[in-house]
Design a protein around this motif. Structure first.
Motif, PDB file in Angstrom:
ATOM      1  N   HIS A 292       0.832  -1.193   0.000  1.00 52.56           N
ATOM      2  CA  HIS A 292       0.000   0.000   0.000  1.00 52.56           C
ATOM      3  C   HIS A 292       0.876   1.256   0.000  1.00 52.56           C
ATOM      4  CE1 HIS A 292      -2.794  -3.077   1.194  1.00 52.56           C
ATOM      5  NE2 HIS A 292      -2.282  -3.181   2.405  1.00 52.56           N
ATOM      6  N   PRO A 293       0.365   2.399  -0.466  1.00 50.97           N
ATOM      7  CA  PRO A 293       1.125   3.644  -0.343  1.00 50.97           C
ATOM      8  C   PRO A 293       1.578   3.914   1.090  1.00 50.97           C
ATOM      9  CG  PRO A 293      -0.741   3.976  -1.802  1.00 50.97           C
ATOM     10  CD  PRO A 293      -0.893   2.591  -1.223  1.00 50.97           C
ATOM     11  N   ARG A 294       0.738   3.547   2.046  1.00 51.24           N
ATOM     12  CA  ARG A 294       1.098   3.718   3.461  1.00 51.24           C
ATOM     13  C   ARG A 294       2.344   2.902   3.813  1.00 51.24           C
ATOM     14  NH1 ARG A 294       2.803   3.404   7.762  1.00 51.24           N
ATOM     15  NH2 ARG A 294       1.788   3.405   9.811  1.00 51.24           N
TER      16      ARG A 294
ATOM     17  N   VAL B 176      -1.833  13.594  -1.146  1.00 48.87           N
ATOM     18  CA  VAL B 176      -0.938  13.402  -2.287  1.00 48.87           C
ATOM     19  C   VAL B 176      -0.658  14.692  -3.047  1.00 48.87           C
ATOM     20  CG1 VAL B 176      -1.604  10.992  -2.583  1.00 48.87           C
ATOM     21  CG2 VAL B 176      -2.840  12.755  -3.835  1.00 48.87           C
TER      22      VAL B 176
ATOM     23  N   ARG C  80       4.810   2.183   1.643  1.00 51.18           N
ATOM     24  CA  ARG C  80       5.948   2.885   1.030  1.00 51.18           C
ATOM     25  C   ARG C  80       6.404   4.043   1.919  1.00 51.18           C
ATOM     26  NH1 ARG C  80       6.827   1.340  -4.241  1.00 51.18           N
ATOM     27  NH2 ARG C  80       5.100   0.334  -5.350  1.00 51.18           N
ATOM     28  N   SER C  81       5.451   4.805   2.453  1.00 46.45           N
ATOM     29  CA  SER C  81       5.828   5.921   3.321  1.00 46.45           C
ATOM     30  C   SER C  81       6.415   5.431   4.640  1.00 46.45           C
ATOM     31  CB  SER C  81       4.628   6.847   3.561  1.00 46.45           C
ATOM     32  OG  SER C  81       3.579   6.178   4.237  1.00 46.45           O
TER      33      SER C  81
END
Length: 325
Positions: A43-45, A245, A47-48
């Motif tokens: 998920h993008p979460r 974003v 990656r962060s």
């Protein structure tokens, strides 16, 4: 002597995780158990988390990324679980699970599908079920509807009874696909931001709830445009801030808060307790398992984590790492 397992390991916040041997974690609490991880979503979460840029990140290294997943308990039961807020995540052969942060999965459910869909679906599901008193028949705008979470939000708005769902985003191809997911109206945010905001205000000034994955300048311009064109400013408009974003900050005009029945609130870790999320898991899992919510899950062996990490996915796809293949 520690037993090793294979995991995706971050040793530098500037580099992709590498597939390597790592000490297997051990349960330490009365509600903890070691599970075999069957699937965990990129998920993008995540990656962060791995880059240290998420607001909950501590920068602790080494780090096994991954915030949730599907695992098999020692008794054979499959569960969906949310990981601890530690450096030991779910991109590994095994993970320690707090049973209070997990729910059993129905017989025959696809672990990859659940791992792909739960995180992007959870943001809007919890926003509408836990952060506002959402009523069937209300109108919803999804700002940033062309991302995975935004596409889920369109479907969830309809599933929970919205009379109208408006999807707004920049990608024309993805916008056009929203109609098949339940969007009644689509609005392009491409081009000049102020012109795009005017289009949005014309289409969405009468909504009751905004689910915002963009924030930044698009939110600033949209707020002004929507409130200016709203027929009755005393009718409540609730803006739920979820993603950023398009920018971490947005200037909310003071006049917007004084001249309209307008509130801005957030939905994320901290604004909703873990128990609140867990309470929503079963209903959301059933909606996914029954096919009422659609997601394009792409299973990838965990051993390929380094090569896949920085490869952009196609529209609507969610990479799911599978440690066992």
């Amino acid at each position: 002597m520690s037993i090793s397992m294979y995991a995706a390991v971050v040793r530098s916040l500037d580099s992709a995780p590498k597939y390597e041997l790592f000490d297997t974690p051990e349960p330490s609490g009365t509600n903890e158990v070691l599970v075999d991880v069957l699937a965990a979503g990129l998920h993008p979460r995540v990656r962060s988390q791995a880059s240290g840029s998420h607001y909950t990140s501590t920068g602790e290294l080494p780090l096994i990324p991954g915030i949730d997943g599907v695992g098999r308990l020692p008794n054979g039961q499959l569960v969906y679980f949310v990981a601890f807020d530690t450096s030991l995540g779910t991109f590994a052969k095994k993970a320690v699970v707090d049973l209070r942060r997990s729910v059993p999965l129905p017989e025959g459910v696809d672990p990859v599908l659940i791992a792909a869909a739960m995180n992007p679906a959870m943001s809007s599901w919890v926003a509408l079920r836990r952060r506002v008193d959402f009523q069937p028949g209300q109108k919803v705008l999804v700002l940033g509807a062309t991302g995975n979470a935004g596409q889920m939000a369109v479907q969830i708005g309809k599933l929970l009874g919205a009379s109208q769902v408006i999807g707004a985003g920049r990608d024309r191809d993805r916008l056009n696909s929203l109609s098949s997911l339940g969007a009644d109206v689509i609005v392009s945010l491409s081009g000049d931001p102020e012109v795009a905001a005017k289009r949005l205000g014309e289409a969405a000034s009468e909504v009751d709830i905004v689910i915002d994955y963009l924030w930044g300048k698009p939110a600033e311009f949209a707020m002004i445009s929507m409130l200016t064109q709203r027929r009755d400013r005393s009718r409540a408009l609730t803006w739920i801030q979820i993603g950023s974003v398009a920018g971490a900050t947005a200037a909310v005009p003071s006049a917007a808060l004084r001249s309209a029945n307008f509130q801005v609130l957030g939905c994320g870790q901290g604004s909703v307790p873990t128990a609140g999320y867990v309470a929503e898991f079963p209903a959301l899992i059933h909606a996914i398992a029954d096919g009422r919510l659609k997601v394009n899950a792409v299973p990838v062996p965990l051993s390929k984590v380094e090569e896949v990490w920085n490869t952009p996915s196609y529209s609507g796809q969610r990479v799911v790492f599978v440690p066992t293949i």
